[in-house]
Design a protein around this motif. Structure first.
Motif: not given
Lengths: 521, 367
Positions: A316-317, A321-323, A384-385, A440-445
């Protein structure tokens, strides 16, 4: 201000009430579904199975499906993702019978599975399992060596000894097999880690019949070995792409599989058995303390969970970061871009948003990076990135688009260059529009990473699967990881909220605004 | 000094500027007037290169700023701009709006930028609002901050793009007075505005723009009182004389009311008079005439004379003789009478619209 706070509190309370109501509805639904299983005549013989009223479960991507289709054409077939789900389905009466490797099912019962029983009769012919080989392995002479090794162990009775140790017993222990002191070769072995007694986790270590076999082979072959763990559905593609050299996972030797992979001489033999519901058994929902103990404490399984959380967080992290950097870079490159740059960005966005992430993950892992040594976790982080980057790009475009062109023009007329105007005046105003969807996108990720098990990464969800295959608890580990995902998302949201407050220029304190200035009043 | 040489701006659909040639001297205060769509805004946006001209040259103090490769920012630093929609930076406080560019562009120290900012806020009458955010200010205050922000960069030229047309009528005055003060400082100002009395008071030149260029260039007296060109004459007449054609009971009276407001603003009609004009118009046309006339068109003219301080309203319509006094609606007729100094009705068969009502609106004594 006070009214606002009160409003907030009411909103919070409303939300809480809503969640509580939702939970009640869900629980009620689950209870009503579990109680309305229809009563049927108990199955005592395999001859009862060929009946249109009967639903037979078979595990997905295993050999038994073909057999059921052939021998019981009238029955309905249901494909089930894993054994634990199948056991639960049988005990709850969702399927009438589950046809599977008898040894595996017997081992499950020896290790505490209840609510089901296994018919004495077997179905079809006994089947043989063997080691499967990658068609593109670089290990020289691997197939012949394994065959010679298996023949030797069959002849000297070691296999029988191993069978006695592992099959049909509880709490089997791996004997101490020395590692080769100065190995000349390296073999990457694929396994599932979720099939007792052949390959499973005891604590954080792989163990089982096939694992012992693999260690013995390493010594015999003078090779160092490395295990990679996949789902049944991922393990054959992994072998075909050369990610692993061979599979030690009690794979049945079937003609269909032999078309895809080469198999060794048989390493074990098993009957195919039928599992049906045991009506005399008590309610299969055990007590929570026991479930907790089995899931987290026994064999130190919490260590597996911690590893899984670490992996989920790592992916995730990295992806966040990269995304974020990727999305921002694409946005900046195309902000005043020409048609080509915009077309590129749009195509990238379209590709990433249009494809199920699991497909992208498989393409990257099994096709694009098939011939490299890049671990699955990095490929997953990359996948995911890419998708997160595409999302960040669209969100930035939308957020910056909400800022009136007049802001840019005002900055221009004051002498700002385009880039300076953007960073000094446009971006800070766009941030409050960008952060909520970003959150929201982060939680989804965080939740979306739960599919990385497909490429052999042991994240939180995969760990839960592994534990479930040992404890035969269908629900508890799932609910446990749901809670953990909630907590992880909550922690991330907490940090993002703090960041949001930091980034919102209108929330600065008056004394910070004029820091270092002598005011005249 | 700015020279515009054969300046042209073409869009795909239209060409607002075909060929503009003029010289703007240092210290000129120029009002730019003209019908909508004649490139008034485009002209000043071209001068500071917000819109890139498609032809011709702009020469600023001897340097051709339209030359390829000329640093746009350098040219813009000498030219401030005040927008119709203010465009204050919403994420910054008032004082930061004034400090940002001097610090970022001119590399002034924070203290220096702050001191100048405080000074300028005082000048536009907004001392004490340093730490407000733009959204906490009224429209007039925002525009005054925007002017102060422009002044913070100490430009030689300031371009105003309809600086008061987004404001409530009550706030126009405060912004105009700031601009009026500015016109005394010797800076070059170019203002797109239709407010004639304001233009008369501060400008030394007026550009009337039409047909893709500066159609007429002269002193305010010449342009407003004695225009030479036919188009200028027609435009000025329209500015001074409001004509409305009401042709059915479904007529949009809110729109007409807006037209009257606009007219009053452009001609600097006192607010009370404006209120009476609106009242008289509504009572006469909406209440007395239209219910009876139905589909017969009524032609209304409003003309304010600043010299006599008097407003004349006429309503003329065809058809049979109809005196609004005899329509039976005594209430409206009395309201109408109370708002006018003089009311007369004629019936003249020689005119196409044979019924004519003449009103002279009461003037406020205290204004």
């Amino acid at each position: 201000m006070k009214a606002l706070k009160a409003n907030c509190r009411i909103a919070k309370m409303n939300r809480r009430i809503k969640y509580a109501a939702l939970l009640v509805v869900l629980i009620a639904l689950a209870l009503s579904l579990s109680t309305c299983a229809n009563k049927k005549e108990a199955i005592t013989s395999v001859s009862q199975l060929n009946d249109p009223n009967i639903t037979i479960g078979v595990a997905q991507d295993t050999a038994e499906g073909k057999l059921v289709e052939k021998d019981y054409p009238k029955a309905n077939i249901q494909y089930i993702r894993g054994e634990v789900e199948a056991y639960t389905s049988v005990s709850q009466g969702k399927i009438d019978a589950f046809i599977f490797n008898k040894v595996t099912m017997q081992t499950a019962m020896v290790n505490g599975l209840t609510g089901v029983r296994i018919l004495d009769e077997s179905v079809g012919e006994p089947v043989y399992s063997g080691v499967a080989f990658s068609p593109v392995t670089k290990v020289p002479d691997l197939e012949n060596s394994v065959n010679a090794f298996v023949d030797e162990l069959t002849a000297d009775g070691t296999l029988d000894e191993m069978t006695k140790r592992w099959i049909g017993t509880a709490d089997a222990k791996m004997p101490n097999i020395p590692k080769p002191s100065n190995p000349q070769k390296h073999v990457v072995i694929g396994t599932t880690g979720a099939n007792m007694p052949y390959t499973y986790y005891s604590g954080t270590d792989l163990t089982g019949y096939d694992i012992e076999l693999a260690y013995r082979f390493a010594l015999w072959f003078d090779a160092s070995i490395e295990f990679k763990v996949y789902d049944y559905s991922g393990i054959v593609p992994a072998a075909q792409s050369g990610d692993i050299d061979c599979i030690f996972a009690n794979m049945f030797i079937t003609p269909e599989r032999q078309e895809a992979l080469h198999f060794s001489h048989p390493t074990s033999k098993s009957d195919i058995g039928v599992m049906v519901k045991d009506d005399s058994a008590a309610n299969p929902i055990g007590n929570i303390r026991n479930s907790f103990y089995k899931t987290f404490v026994r064999e130190g399984r919490y260590r597996l969970f911690i590893k899984g959380i670490g992996m989920t967080l790592l992916i995730t992290i990295l992806a966040v970061l990269c995304g974020s950097i990727l999305g921002f870079s694409i946005f900046m490159a195309c902000r005043r871009g020409n048609r080509i740059a915009n077309g590129f960005a749009r195509t990238f966005n379209w590709l990433m948003n249009g494809m199920p992430i699991v497909v992208l993950l498989m393409i990257l892992y099994y096709i694009v990076f098939a011939s490299t040594d890049i671990p699955g976790s990095i490929v997953a982080a990359l996948a995911f990135t890419l998708t997160f980057g595409a999302e960040v790009y669209s969100m930035l475009r939308t957020a910056v688009g909400t800022i009136d062109i007049g802001q840019t023009e005002a900055a221009y007329t004051l002498g700002y260059t385009d880039l300076k105007a953007f960073f000094r005046h446009i971006l800070p105003q766009a941030m409050p529009h960008f952060m909520p969807p970003y959150k929201a996108a982060l939680v989804n990720l965080v939740k979306a990473t739960s599919i990385v098990g497909y490429v052999g990464v042991q994240d939180l969800t995969k760990v839960a699967d592994i534990v479930r295959s040992r404890t035969y608890e269908a629900f508890f580990p799932l609910i446990a990881i749901a809670v953990i995902y909630f907590i992880l998302a909550g922690i991330l949201v907490f940090f993002i909220d703090r960041l949001m407050n930091k980034l919102d220029p209108t929330k600065r304190k008056a004394e910070d605004i004029l820091k270092g200035v002598r005011t005249h009043d | 000094m700015i020279e515009l040489v054969h300046l042209e701006k073409k869009y795909e659909q239209t060409t607002p500027l075909k060929d503009v040639n003029t010289v703007i001297n240092d210290g000129d205060v120029i009002s730019i007037i003209g019908p909508s769509g004649t490139g008034k805004s485009t002209l000043i946006r071209c001068i500071n290169l917000l819109d890139r001209p498609t032809g011709g040259k702009i020469i600023l103090n001897g340097e051709e700023i339209t030359a390829p490769g000329y640093p746009v920012e350098k040219a813009r630093r000498k030219m401030g701009m005040v927008f119709q929609s203010f465009n204050l930076f919403g994420h910054l406080t008032v004082i930061e709006n004034l400090m940002a560019a001097p610090m970022d562009i001119l590399r002034k120290s924070k203290q220096e930028a702050y001191d100048t900012g405080v000074e300028l806020l005082k000048r536009v009458g907004l001392s004490g609002r340093e730490l407000r955010y733009p959204h906490q200010l009224s429209g007039g205050q925002k525009q005054r901050v925007a002017i102060a922000r422009t002044l913070a960069m100490d430009p030689e030229i300031i371009l105003f793009d309809e600086p008061t047309s987004a404001l409530d009528p009550g706030m126009v005055g405060e912004v105009q007075s700031v601009i009026r003060d500015l016109s005394q400082t010797g800076k070059t100002l170019m203002i797109v505005t239709h407010e004639m009395s304001f233009a008369r008071a501060i400008c030394n030149r007026v550009f009337y723009m039409d047909q893709g260029g500066i159609y007429e260039d002269g002193s305010p007296e010449q342009i407003f009182d004695d225009p030479k060109g036919e188009l200028t004459r027609r435009f000025i007449r329209k500015l001074k004389l409001l004509e409305l054609e009401i042709d059915s009971t479904e007529f949009d009276f809110a729109l007409a009311s807006g037209e009257i407001d606009k007219y009053c603003l452009q001609n600097d009609v006192p607010p009370r008079t404006k209120y009476r004009i609106r009242l008289a118009f509504e009572e006469l046309v909406q209440q007395l005439l239209m219910p009876v006339l139905k589909r017969t068109a009524v032609h209304v003219t409003v003309e304010y004379s600043p010299v006599e301080m008097q407003t004349r309203v006429t309503a003329s319509y065809g058809g049979e003789r109809f005196d609004p006094a005899e329509g039976g609606n005594d209430l409206s007729y009395n309201v109408l009478k109370s708002s006018v100094e003089d009311l007369s009705y004629e019936y003249d068969l020689n005119e196409e619209k044979s019924n004519i009502v003449n009103l002279v609106i009461k003037e406020s004594k205290d204004m």
